[in-house]
Design a protein around this motif. Structure first.
Motif: not given
Length: 175
Positions: A1-2, A24-34
């Protein structure tokens, strides 16, 4: 996972190429681009709604406008995917090398299929193309034509023969 942290602002084309075991891949909350909205298990450019990286267990959200170049490149364990009606374009090499992909239905919203988009999808048995497609890039179905049937709306065989190379003409059938 990433987990993609909120500090990441750039991800290159096919950055996760060949990551067939990634589940599993998750973009952290607060990322303004993705983002990875709706627990989709993919990376989406937030401002443009382009899915840039998907994986074997991705669910494409209804808000995605384009499946980006190389988005599912060599996802060798991908067997099926549902493309929502919000998608208007499938990018270059988007599903290249998805060797276990069995069937795909292109929704009526798609107007463009990029070059090499489904090349080397050797298990692909059928692809359903709607009236809306006006562009099909070169080699879009290269090396996946032995078993494949290209299903098109009644009365559209001649139209698709203009868009597709001669070696695929005998694969085009009406549905």
């Amino acid at each position: 996972s990433i987990v993609i942290p909120d500090s990441v602002t750039e991800i290159g084309d096919d950055a996760f190429r060949g990551c067939s075991e990634l589940t599993s891949i998750v973009v952290a909350d607060g990322n303004k681009v993705f983002d990875s909205r709706d627990n989709c298990n993919a990376i989406i450019k937030t401002q443009t709604n382009i899915l840039i990286s998907g994986f074997n267990v991705t669910v494409i959200p209804d808000s995605v406008r384009k499946i980006g170049n190389y988005a599912f490149y060599e996802c060798s364990r991908l067997t099926s995917i549902v493309i929502p009606d919000s998608v208007t374009e499938i990018g270059d090499d988007a599903f290249y090398g998805c060797s276990r992909l069995l069937k795909i239905v292109i929704p009526n919203s798609v107007t463009k299929i990029g070059k090499w988009a489904f090349s080397r999808c050797s298990s692909l048995g059928s692809i359903v193309l709607p009236d809306s497609v006006t562009q099909i890039g070169g080699s879009a179905f290269y090396r996946c034509f032995e078993r494949m049937r290209i299903l098109v709306p009644v009365g559209k065989i001649a139209y698709y023969k203009e868009l597709l190379p001669v070696y695929l003409h005998d694969k085009i059938k009406e549905f």
